[in-house]
Design a protein around this motif. Structure first.
Motif, PDB file in Angstrom:
ATOM      1  N   GLY A 147       0.818  -1.148   0.068  1.00  0.00           N
ATOM      2  CA  GLY A 147       0.058   0.018  -0.074  1.00  0.00           C
ATOM      3  C   GLY A 147       0.863   1.142   0.060  1.00  0.00           C
ATOM      4  O   GLY A 147       2.116   1.208   0.499  1.00  0.00           O
ATOM      5  N   ILE A 148       0.551   2.304  -0.645  1.00  0.00           N
ATOM      6  CA  ILE A 148       1.017   3.566  -0.670  1.00  0.00           C
ATOM      7  C   ILE A 148       0.018   4.628   0.029  1.00  0.00           C
ATOM      8  O   ILE A 148      -1.049   4.943  -0.534  1.00  0.00           O
ATOM      9  N   TYR A 149       0.507   5.098   0.837  1.00  0.00           N
ATOM     10  CA  TYR A 149      -0.366   6.298   1.680  1.00  0.00           C
ATOM     11  C   TYR A 149       0.418   7.515   1.496  1.00  0.00           C
ATOM     12  O   TYR A 149       1.507   7.768   1.620  1.00  0.00           O
ATOM     13  N   MET A 150      -0.370   8.568   1.160  1.00  0.00           N
ATOM     14  CA  MET A 150       0.225   9.928   0.944  1.00  0.00           C
ATOM     15  C   MET A 150      -0.598  10.788   2.022  1.00  0.00           C
ATOM     16  O   MET A 150      -1.460  10.407   2.438  1.00  0.00           O
ATOM     17  N   TYR A 151      -0.026  11.553   2.540  1.00  0.00           N
ATOM     18  CA  TYR A 151      -0.414  12.578   3.778  1.00  0.00           C
ATOM     19  C   TYR A 151      -0.985  13.766   3.229  1.00  0.00           C
ATOM     20  O   TYR A 151      -0.425  14.405   2.411  1.00  0.00           O
ATOM     21  N   GLU A 152      -2.179  14.004   3.684  1.00  0.00           N
ATOM     22  CA  GLU A 152      -2.718  15.236   3.243  1.00  0.00           C
ATOM     23  C   GLU A 152      -3.266  15.916   4.591  1.00  0.00           C
ATOM     24  O   GLU A 152      -4.251  15.585   5.504  1.00  0.00           O
ATOM     25  N   LYS A 153      -2.262  17.043   4.908  1.00  0.00           N
ATOM     26  CA  LYS A 153      -2.567  17.473   6.183  1.00  0.00           C
ATOM     27  C   LYS A 153      -2.515  16.300   7.508  1.00  0.00           C
ATOM     28  O   LYS A 153      -1.330  15.995   7.506  1.00  0.00           O
ATOM     29  N   LEU A 154      -3.356  16.063   8.205  1.00  0.00           N
ATOM     30  CA  LEU A 154      -3.281  15.193   9.331  1.00  0.00           C
ATOM     31  C   LEU A 154      -3.764  13.828   8.891  1.00  0.00           C
ATOM     32  O   LEU A 154      -3.837  12.932   9.566  1.00  0.00           O
ATOM     33  N   ASP A 155      -4.245  13.851   7.749  1.00  0.00           N
ATOM     34  CA  ASP A 155      -4.900  12.297   7.262  1.00  0.00           C
ATOM     35  C   ASP A 155      -3.840  11.732   6.481  1.00  0.00           C
ATOM     36  O   ASP A 155      -3.123  12.076   5.886  1.00  0.00           O
ATOM     37  N   HIS A 156      -4.147  10.298   6.375  1.00  0.00           N
ATOM     38  CA  HIS A 156      -3.192   9.248   5.621  1.00  0.00           C
ATOM     39  C   HIS A 156      -4.071   8.809   4.618  1.00  0.00           C
ATOM     40  O   HIS A 156      -5.023   8.042   5.008  1.00  0.00           O
ATOM     41  N   LYS A 157      -3.934   9.196   3.489  1.00  0.00           N
ATOM     42  CA  LYS A 157      -4.760   8.806   2.469  1.00  0.00           C
ATOM     43  C   LYS A 157      -4.063   7.666   1.378  1.00  0.00           C
ATOM     44  O   LYS A 157      -3.129   7.585   1.166  1.00  0.00           O
ATOM     45  N   LEU A 158      -4.986   6.264   1.611  1.00  0.00           N
ATOM     46  CA  LEU A 158      -4.378   5.041   0.990  1.00  0.00           C
ATOM     47  C   LEU A 158      -4.536   5.630  -0.721  1.00  0.00           C
ATOM     48  O   LEU A 158      -5.646   5.530  -1.183  1.00  0.00           O
ATOM     49  N   VAL A 159      -3.756   5.710  -1.698  1.00  0.00           N
ATOM     50  CA  VAL A 159      -3.777   6.195  -3.059  1.00  0.00           C
ATOM     51  C   VAL A 159      -3.580   5.073  -3.824  1.00  0.00           C
ATOM     52  O   VAL A 159      -4.005   5.031  -5.186  1.00  0.00           O
ATOM     53  N   ALA A 160      -2.921   3.983  -3.293  1.00  0.00           N
ATOM     54  CA  ALA A 160      -2.740   2.807  -4.154  1.00  0.00           C
ATOM     55  C   ALA A 160      -2.499   1.647  -3.232  1.00  0.00           C
ATOM     56  O   ALA A 160      -1.912   1.488  -2.070  1.00  0.00           O
ATOM     57  N   ALA A 161      -3.194   0.515  -3.730  1.00  0.00           N
ATOM     58  CA  ALA A 161      -3.006  -0.831  -2.804  1.00  0.00           C
ATOM     59  C   ALA A 161      -3.231  -1.883  -3.685  1.00  0.00           C
ATOM     60  O   ALA A 161      -3.939  -2.075  -4.687  1.00  0.00           O
ATOM     61  N   SER A 162      -2.666  -3.068  -3.455  1.00  0.00           N
ATOM     62  CA  SER A 162      -2.605  -4.436  -4.165  1.00  0.00           C
ATOM     63  C   SER A 162      -4.228  -4.853  -3.937  1.00  0.00           C
ATOM     64  O   SER A 162      -4.655  -5.549  -4.911  1.00  0.00           O
ATOM     65  N   CYS A 163      -4.672  -4.552  -2.839  1.00  0.00           N
ATOM     66  CA  CYS A 163      -5.885  -5.340  -2.444  1.00  0.00           C
ATOM     67  C   CYS A 163      -6.419  -4.150  -1.605  1.00  0.00           C
ATOM     68  O   CYS A 163      -6.116  -3.982  -0.507  1.00  0.00           O
ATOM     69  N   LEU A 164      -7.689  -3.653  -2.000  1.00  0.00           N
ATOM     70  CA  LEU A 164      -8.302  -2.480  -1.279  1.00  0.00           C
ATOM     71  C   LEU A 164      -9.345  -3.048  -0.105  1.00  0.00           C
ATOM     72  O   LEU A 164      -9.454  -2.466   0.833  1.00  0.00           O
ATOM     73  N   GLU A 165      -9.600  -4.215  -0.372  1.00  0.00           N
ATOM     74  CA  GLU A 165     -10.639  -4.856   0.656  1.00  0.00           C
ATOM     75  C   GLU A 165      -9.883  -5.637   1.836  1.00  0.00           C
ATOM     76  O   GLU A 165     -10.436  -5.425   2.887  1.00  0.00           O
ATOM     77  N   ASP A 166      -8.597  -5.984   1.546  1.00  0.00           N
ATOM     78  CA  ASP A 166      -7.968  -6.741   2.579  1.00  0.00           C
ATOM     79  C   ASP A 166      -6.500  -6.232   2.910  1.00  0.00           C
ATOM     80  O   ASP A 166      -5.737  -6.574   1.685  1.00  0.00           O
ATOM     81  N   ASP A 167      -6.317  -5.486   3.623  1.00  0.00           N
ATOM     82  CA  ASP A 167      -4.930  -4.890   3.846  1.00  0.00           C
ATOM     83  C   ASP A 167      -3.724  -5.960   4.553  1.00  0.00           C
ATOM     84  O   ASP A 167      -2.782  -5.527   4.791  1.00  0.00           O
ATOM     85  N   LEU A 168      -4.388  -7.212   4.788  1.00  0.00           N
ATOM     86  CA  LEU A 168      -3.719  -8.082   5.730  1.00  0.00           C
ATOM     87  C   LEU A 168      -2.972  -7.543   7.148  1.00  0.00           C
ATOM     88  O   LEU A 168      -2.200  -8.047   7.886  1.00  0.00           O
ATOM     89  N   LYS A 169      -3.805  -6.516   7.504  1.00  0.00           N
ATOM     90  CA  LYS A 169      -3.031  -5.991   9.066  1.00  0.00           C
ATOM     91  C   LYS A 169      -3.150  -6.768  10.061  1.00  0.00           C
ATOM     92  O   LYS A 169      -1.973  -7.159  10.749  1.00  0.00           O
ATOM     93  N   TRP A 170      -4.110  -7.872  10.018  1.00  0.00           N
ATOM     94  CA  TRP A 170      -4.331  -8.714  11.009  1.00  0.00           C
ATOM     95  C   TRP A 170      -3.585 -10.211  10.872  1.00  0.00           C
ATOM     96  O   TRP A 170      -3.656 -10.930  11.727  1.00  0.00           O
ATOM     97  N   GLU A 171      -3.287 -10.401   9.568  1.00  0.00           N
ATOM     98  CA  GLU A 171      -2.940 -11.620   9.106  1.00  0.00           C
ATOM     99  C   GLU A 171      -1.405 -11.661   8.873  1.00  0.00           C
ATOM    100  O   GLU A 171      -0.660 -12.865   8.589  1.00  0.00           O
ATOM    101  N   CYS A 172      -0.604 -10.716   8.758  1.00  0.00           N
ATOM    102  CA  CYS A 172       0.703 -10.338   8.264  1.00  0.00           C
ATOM    103  C   CYS A 172       1.590 -10.826   9.398  1.00  0.00           C
ATOM    104  O   CYS A 172       1.504 -10.886  10.513  1.00  0.00           O
ATOM    105  N   ASN A 173       2.887 -11.545   9.163  1.00  0.00           N
ATOM    106  CA  ASN A 173       3.791 -11.993   9.859  1.00  0.00           C
ATOM    107  C   ASN A 173       5.013 -10.837   9.882  1.00  0.00           C
ATOM    108  O   ASN A 173       5.856 -10.880  10.529  1.00  0.00           O
ATOM    109  N   GLY A 174       4.892 -10.215   8.963  1.00  0.00           N
ATOM    110  CA  GLY A 174       6.080  -9.262   8.656  1.00  0.00           C
ATOM    111  C   GLY A 174       5.644  -8.024   7.754  1.00  0.00           C
ATOM    112  O   GLY A 174       4.651  -8.070   7.063  1.00  0.00           O
TER     113      GLY A 174
END
Length: 120
Positions: free
Chosen positions: A44-71
């Motif tokens: 995923g690529i996040y760009m900052y807009e003031k205090l927000d982190h905007k996801l501008v591109a991702a390999s999968c928008l529905e599932d970021d693997l945040k809870w499944e990743c080991n690394g």
């Protein structure tokens, strides 16, 4: 040495130096890393807009693997002035998947994206 990461890097850098649109560079980055590097499961690529982190591109928008990743690796995207403008995030389900070459190559990609984002 991580040959798949190097191959993905060459594809991404060629796109950057063609001066493609910034969104096209973001999309090519996430696509190349997931397709070329077998142990990278999400990018995923996040760009900052003031205090927000905007996801501008991702390999999968529905599932970021945040809870499944080991690394997870995070690389700041900085403009030419050294200001952090975004973040490149790479995740894997495999334990101990990344090596030193991956880190160096991904830092280079994040740096190139940052330089291009200022030029665009």
């Amino acid at each position: 040495m991580s040959i798949p990461t190097d191959v993905a890097s060459l594809q991404i850098m060629a796109h950057v130096y063609k001066r493609a649109s910034l969104q096209s560079i973001f999309d090519k980055t996430v696509e190349s890393l997931v397709e070329q590097v077998p142990y990278i499961d999400w990018v995923g690529i996040y760009m900052y807009e003031k205090l927000d982190h905007k996801l501008v591109a991702a390999s999968c928008l529905e599932d970021d693997l945040k809870w499944e990743c080991n690394g997870e690796l995070k690389f700041p995207i900085k403009n030419a002035a050294g200001e952090e403008t975004g973040m490149l995030v790479v995740r894997t389900r495999q334990p101990i998947a990344f090596d030193v070459t991956d880190v160096t190559t991904l830092e280079t990609i994040a740096s190139a994206i940052g330089e291009e984002s200022l030029a665009s």
